[in-house]
Write a protein that holds these residues in place. Structure first.
Motif, short mmCIF file in Angstrom:
data_model
loop_
_atom_site.label_atom_id
_atom_site.label_comp_id
_atom_site.label_asym_id
_atom_site.label_seq_id
_atom_site.Cartn_x
_atom_site.Cartn_y
_atom_site.Cartn_z
N PRO A 114 122.73 118.56 -34.18
CA PRO A 114 123.48 117.31 -33.98
C PRO A 114 123.29 116.30 -35.09
O PRO A 114 124.22 115.58 -35.45
CB PRO A 114 122.93 116.79 -32.64
N LEU A 115 122.09 116.25 -35.67
CA LEU A 115 121.83 115.29 -36.75
C LEU A 115 122.67 115.57 -37.99
O LEU A 115 122.99 114.67 -38.76
CB LEU A 115 120.34 115.29 -37.12
N ASP A 116 123.02 116.85 -38.16
CA ASP A 116 123.87 117.24 -39.29
C ASP A 116 125.33 117.36 -38.87
O ASP A 116 126.17 117.83 -39.65
CB ASP A 116 123.40 118.57 -39.87
N GLU A 148 116.01 122.99 -34.12
CA GLU A 148 117.42 123.39 -34.05
C GLU A 148 117.58 124.80 -33.50
O GLU A 148 118.50 125.08 -32.72
CB GLU A 148 118.06 123.30 -35.44
N GLY A 149 116.68 125.69 -33.89
CA GLY A 149 116.73 127.06 -33.39
C GLY A 149 116.49 127.12 -31.90
O GLY A 149 117.14 127.89 -31.18
N HIS A 154 118.67 127.69 -26.26
CA HIS A 154 118.93 127.20 -24.91
C HIS A 154 120.43 127.05 -24.64
O HIS A 154 120.88 127.29 -23.51
CB HIS A 154 118.19 125.88 -24.67
N TYR A 155 121.18 126.70 -25.67
CA TYR A 155 122.63 126.63 -25.49
C TYR A 155 123.19 128.02 -25.19
O TYR A 155 124.05 128.18 -24.31
CB TYR A 155 123.30 126.06 -26.75
N LEU A 176 105.79 128.75 -35.16
CA LEU A 176 106.64 127.60 -34.93
C LEU A 176 107.03 126.98 -36.26
O LEU A 176 106.18 126.74 -37.12
CB LEU A 176 105.91 126.56 -34.07
N GLY A 177 108.31 126.75 -36.44
CA GLY A 177 108.80 126.19 -37.70
C GLY A 177 109.06 127.25 -38.75
O GLY A 177 109.50 126.94 -39.86
#
Length: 201
Positions: A114-116, A148-149, A154-155, A176-177
């Motif tokens: 969403p930020l991008d 984001e991943g 979850h989507y 993580l990351g």
């Protein structure tokens, strides 16, 4: 002030389009090719030109291929009911290192961010729906272990769970990351073996 050679500058700038290649690295590559390996430079140029002309996206999974279907989608030995969803074609070789996976893939060509300004309408989820309709019974979500991943995973669960598809996630053998394409095969193999249902989150 030294005089510049436009063709050298242009080649150096072109090489800097590659990830992780800065001005100094690009300049070293340029001088290596032109001083020590001009034939190698010609081979590289021909191979790049051929790939740019011939390589496209598989019409079924979005993997990179030079045929209508990539070799994985076209293989009769792969389990067509088991689908692994990844962010990028570069993630597929990483998962392929894990001998425990014999399914097929679907490449999202990105992730929700969403930020991008990247929402569900910006990724090819309609193609994922078509793959599910072909008889997929389990989807293992192998998006990267980033914020984001995770949001993308979850989507996908929320989208597919009502369709009666089992949706699992790689276990935390992947740091993580971390970016999937840089993770070794044995770690991905453990993550696939210990995958868990997204419903458990």
């Amino acid at each position: 002030m030294s005089e510049r050679v436009p063709s050298l500058d242009a080649l150096s700038e072109a090489l800097q389009r590659l990830p992780g290649v800065g001005p100094k690295s690009a300049r070293r590559m340029v001088f290596h090719l032109l001083e020590r390996d001009r034939e190698g430079g010609r081979v590289l140029a021909r191979a790049l030109d051929r790939a740019l002309e011939e390589v496209r996206h598989c019409r079924r999974c979005n993997n990179l291929t030079d045929t209508e279907l990539c070799p994985i989608c076209a293989s009769s030995r792969r389990d067509q009911s088991f689908l692994c969803v990844v962010e990028s074609p570069s993630d597929i070789p990483a998962v392929e290192q894990a001998a425990s996976f014999n399914g097929t893939y679907y490449v999202l060509m990105g992730r929700l961010s969403p930020l991008d300004g990247i929402g569900p309408e910006d990724l090819p989820f309609d193609g994922l729906d078509r793959r599910i309709a072909e008889g997929v019974t389990e989807v293992v979500v192998a998006t990267n272990a980033t914020v984001e991943g995770e949001a993308t995973a979850h989507y996908i669960y929320d989208r597919l769970e009502p369709q009666g598809v089992r949706v699992t996630r790689l276990a935390h053998g992947v740091p993580l990351g971390g970016e999937l394409e840089f993770v070794d095969g044995s770690t991905i193999d453990r993550a696939l073996t210990r995958r868990y249902s997204l419903e458990e989150d």
